[in-house]
Design a protein around this motif. Structure first.
Motif, PDB file in Angstrom:
ATOM      1  N   GLY A  67       0.847  -1.089   0.043  1.00  0.00           N
ATOM      2  CA  GLY A  67       0.201  -0.001  -0.066  1.00  0.00           C
ATOM      3  C   GLY A  67       0.799   1.359   0.052  1.00  0.00           C
ATOM      4  O   GLY A  67       0.368   2.193  -0.495  1.00  0.00           O
ATOM      5  N   GLY A  68       1.996   1.290   0.577  1.00  0.00           N
ATOM      6  CA  GLY A  68       2.658   2.331   0.530  1.00  0.00           C
ATOM      7  C   GLY A  68       2.260   3.425   1.408  1.00  0.00           C
ATOM      8  O   GLY A  68       1.549   3.190   2.487  1.00  0.00           O
ATOM      9  N   SER A  69       2.837   4.677   1.411  1.00  0.00           N
ATOM     10  CA  SER A  69       2.119   5.736   1.868  1.00  0.00           C
ATOM     11  C   SER A  69       0.790   6.074   2.160  1.00  0.00           C
ATOM     12  O   SER A  69       0.238   6.615   3.032  1.00  0.00           O
ATOM     13  CB  SER A  69       2.919   6.996   1.886  1.00  0.00           C
ATOM     14  OG  SER A  69       2.818   7.235   0.405  1.00  0.00           O
ATOM     15  N   ALA A  70       0.124   5.653   1.192  1.00  0.00           N
ATOM     16  CA  ALA A  70      -1.641   5.836   1.125  1.00  0.00           C
ATOM     17  C   ALA A  70      -2.164   5.001   2.283  1.00  0.00           C
ATOM     18  O   ALA A  70      -3.036   5.718   2.810  1.00  0.00           O
ATOM     19  CB  ALA A  70      -1.993   5.067  -0.444  1.00  0.00           C
ATOM     20  N   VAL A  71      -1.617   3.890   2.677  1.00  0.00           N
ATOM     21  CA  VAL A  71      -2.005   3.310   3.766  1.00  0.00           C
ATOM     22  C   VAL A  71      -2.036   3.745   5.014  1.00  0.00           C
ATOM     23  O   VAL A  71      -2.768   4.088   5.905  1.00  0.00           O
ATOM     24  CB  VAL A  71      -1.569   1.742   3.955  1.00  0.00           C
ATOM     25  CG1 VAL A  71      -2.222   0.922   4.975  1.00  0.00           C
ATOM     26  CG2 VAL A  71      -1.754   1.038   2.592  1.00  0.00           C
ATOM     27  N   ALA A  72      -0.871   4.566   5.305  1.00  0.00           N
ATOM     28  CA  ALA A  72      -0.625   5.285   6.358  1.00  0.00           C
ATOM     29  C   ALA A  72      -1.753   6.555   6.537  1.00  0.00           C
ATOM     30  O   ALA A  72      -2.106   6.742   7.778  1.00  0.00           O
ATOM     31  CB  ALA A  72       0.837   6.014   6.379  1.00  0.00           C
ATOM     32  N   ALA A  73      -2.012   7.258   5.394  1.00  0.00           N
ATOM     33  CA  ALA A  73      -3.035   8.302   5.528  1.00  0.00           C
ATOM     34  C   ALA A  73      -4.400   7.808   5.917  1.00  0.00           C
ATOM     35  O   ALA A  73      -5.249   8.346   6.618  1.00  0.00           O
ATOM     36  CB  ALA A  73      -3.135   9.090   4.216  1.00  0.00           C
ATOM     37  N   VAL A  74      -4.816   6.573   5.505  1.00  0.00           N
ATOM     38  CA  VAL A  74      -5.847   6.013   5.866  1.00  0.00           C
ATOM     39  C   VAL A  74      -5.983   5.491   7.271  1.00  0.00           C
ATOM     40  O   VAL A  74      -6.924   5.544   8.041  1.00  0.00           O
ATOM     41  CB  VAL A  74      -6.283   4.638   5.079  1.00  0.00           C
ATOM     42  CG1 VAL A  74      -7.507   3.945   5.371  1.00  0.00           C
ATOM     43  CG2 VAL A  74      -6.415   5.261   3.581  1.00  0.00           C
ATOM     44  N   LEU A  75      -4.779   4.979   7.910  1.00  0.00           N
ATOM     45  CA  LEU A  75      -4.625   4.519   9.400  1.00  0.00           C
ATOM     46  C   LEU A  75      -4.785   5.604  10.280  1.00  0.00           C
ATOM     47  O   LEU A  75      -5.280   5.266  11.285  1.00  0.00           O
ATOM     48  CB  LEU A  75      -3.312   3.738   9.329  1.00  0.00           C
ATOM     49  CG  LEU A  75      -3.359   2.134   8.834  1.00  0.00           C
ATOM     50  CD1 LEU A  75      -2.231   1.529   8.985  1.00  0.00           C
ATOM     51  CD2 LEU A  75      -4.846   1.461   9.256  1.00  0.00           C
ATOM     52  N   ARG A  76      -4.257   6.864  10.062  1.00  0.00           N
ATOM     53  CA  ARG A  76      -4.124   7.953  11.112  1.00  0.00           C
ATOM     54  C   ARG A  76      -5.430   8.233  11.537  1.00  0.00           C
ATOM     55  O   ARG A  76      -5.317   8.185  12.915  1.00  0.00           O
ATOM     56  CB  ARG A  76      -3.469   8.977  10.242  1.00  0.00           C
ATOM     57  CG  ARG A  76      -1.932   9.015  10.255  1.00  0.00           C
ATOM     58  CD  ARG A  76      -1.408  10.159   9.691  1.00  0.00           C
ATOM     59  NE  ARG A  76      -0.120  10.391   9.163  1.00  0.00           N
ATOM     60  CZ  ARG A  76      -0.067  10.132   7.841  1.00  0.00           C
ATOM     61  NH1 ARG A  76      -0.852  10.732   7.048  1.00  0.00           N
ATOM     62  NH2 ARG A  76       1.544  10.466   7.365  1.00  0.00           N
ATOM     63  N   PRO A  77      -6.351   8.238  11.137  1.00  0.00           N
ATOM     64  CA  PRO A  77      -7.866   8.920  11.705  1.00  0.00           C
ATOM     65  C   PRO A  77      -8.314   7.751  12.413  1.00  0.00           C
ATOM     66  O   PRO A  77      -9.207   7.979  13.291  1.00  0.00           O
ATOM     67  CB  PRO A  77      -8.808   9.099  10.433  1.00  0.00           C
ATOM     68  CG  PRO A  77      -7.943   9.250   9.466  1.00  0.00           C
ATOM     69  CD  PRO A  77      -6.651   8.414   9.413  1.00  0.00           C
ATOM     70  N   VAL A  78      -7.933   6.630  12.211  1.00  0.00           N
ATOM     71  CA  VAL A  78      -8.408   5.336  13.082  1.00  0.00           C
ATOM     72  C   VAL A  78      -7.745   4.757  14.010  1.00  0.00           C
ATOM     73  O   VAL A  78      -8.100   3.930  14.734  1.00  0.00           O
ATOM     74  CB  VAL A  78      -8.948   4.253  12.094  1.00  0.00           C
ATOM     75  CG1 VAL A  78      -9.770   4.645  11.118  1.00  0.00           C
ATOM     76  CG2 VAL A  78      -8.030   3.622  11.621  1.00  0.00           C
ATOM     77  N   LEU A  79      -6.586   5.504  14.446  1.00  0.00           N
ATOM     78  CA  LEU A  79      -5.722   4.856  15.440  1.00  0.00           C
ATOM     79  C   LEU A  79      -6.525   5.037  16.901  1.00  0.00           C
ATOM     80  O   LEU A  79      -6.377   4.115  17.677  1.00  0.00           O
ATOM     81  CB  LEU A  79      -4.275   5.601  15.584  1.00  0.00           C
ATOM     82  CG  LEU A  79      -3.390   5.327  14.657  1.00  0.00           C
ATOM     83  CD1 LEU A  79      -2.159   6.064  14.348  1.00  0.00           C
ATOM     84  CD2 LEU A  79      -3.035   3.677  14.379  1.00  0.00           C
ATOM     85  N   THR A  80      -6.901   6.127  17.203  1.00  0.00           N
ATOM     86  CA  THR A  80      -7.709   6.243  18.294  1.00  0.00           C
ATOM     87  C   THR A  80      -8.899   5.309  18.657  1.00  0.00           C
ATOM     88  O   THR A  80      -9.018   4.778  19.716  1.00  0.00           O
ATOM     89  CB  THR A  80      -8.244   7.804  18.467  1.00  0.00           C
ATOM     90  OG1 THR A  80      -7.068   8.732  18.611  1.00  0.00           O
ATOM     91  CG2 THR A  80      -9.048   7.812  19.792  1.00  0.00           C
ATOM     92  N   PRO A  81      -9.773   5.257  17.722  1.00  0.00           N
ATOM     93  CA  PRO A  81     -10.779   4.204  17.776  1.00  0.00           C
ATOM     94  C   PRO A  81     -10.071   2.583  17.884  1.00  0.00           C
ATOM     95  O   PRO A  81     -10.732   1.942  18.792  1.00  0.00           O
ATOM     96  CB  PRO A  81     -11.875   4.092  16.476  1.00  0.00           C
ATOM     97  CG  PRO A  81     -11.311   5.656  16.164  1.00  0.00           C
ATOM     98  CD  PRO A  81     -10.089   5.956  16.604  1.00  0.00           C
TER      99      PRO A  81
END
Length: 207
Positions: free
Chosen positions: A59-73
């Motif tokens: 996925g590369g860096s695109a995956v990181a952008a998706v994961l950031r908002p859901v780290l807290t949940p």
């Protein structure tokens, strides 16, 4: 190819070796059940690590952008799962201890190997430490997707094998612990200590 293999091994051991909530639960589970159940649970952990490694390298860096908002949940979900496991483990340990002493209550059956596999897989997938680790791994790449599919596969497989080798060794340690603590009171104390550790780790995740 060699670089992908080494990088995968390093990534796998990097996430597996630090002893946290998942490792604590794995050792405790094996001590209370059997080596077969512990190995299946260990493979569940390793599979989750391997899946994250594959997603990271593909996925590369695109995956990181998706994961950031859901780290807290994910952190809250993981904490709730750990608290539930700790409470259930403590209740089961006390009930088993009383049942052995009074011989009036049935002992709840231990989880099957397949159930242990699925449980530890789910716990690891929800573990924020794993998510954060592989997010950082993704952010450390260029995200261009220039790696060949074969190299990506080798990286993910190496991460899985590294994690599996460590988790299985922890399960072996849990089996030895189970044989050493043959007394009912010893098993009760071990289970309660493990539950307490999981509770502390769960609280630390959300504070």
């Amino acid at each position: 190819m060699t670089a992908a293999l080494v990088a995968g091994l390093v990534a796998g051991y990097g996430i597996a070796v630090p002893v946290g909530a998942v490792a604590t639960y794995l050792v405790s589970l094996t001590a209370r059940t059997s080596l077969r159940t512990g190995v299946c649970a260990a493979l569940g952990v390793a599979l989750a690590d391997g899946c994250y490694a594959l997603v990271a390298t593909v996925g590369g860096s695109a995956v990181a952008a998706v994961l950031r908002p859901v780290l807290t949940p994910l952190r809250w979900a993981s904490a709730l799962v750990l608290l539930a496991l700790a409470a259930r483990g403590a209740v089961a340990a006390v009930r088993q201890y009383r049942a052995r002493r009074l011989s009036t209550r049935s002992v709840p059956p231990p989880p099957s190997p397949s159930r242990a596999f699925l449980s530890l897989f789910g716990i690891t997938v929800l573990n924020p430490t794993t998510v954060i680790y592989f997010t950082a791994l993704v952010l450390g790449t260029d995200g261009t997707g220039s790696e060949r599919p074969l190299e990506q596969g080798v990286f993910a497989l190496a991460a899985f094998l590294a994690s599996a080798s460590w988790q299985v060794s922890l399960a072996g340690g849990g089996a030895l612990l189970g044989r050493a603590l043959t007394g009912h009171r010893g098993r009760l104390v071990t289970a309660l200590v493990s539950c307490a550790v999981m509770t502390v780790l769960a609280v630390r995740m959300v504070t």
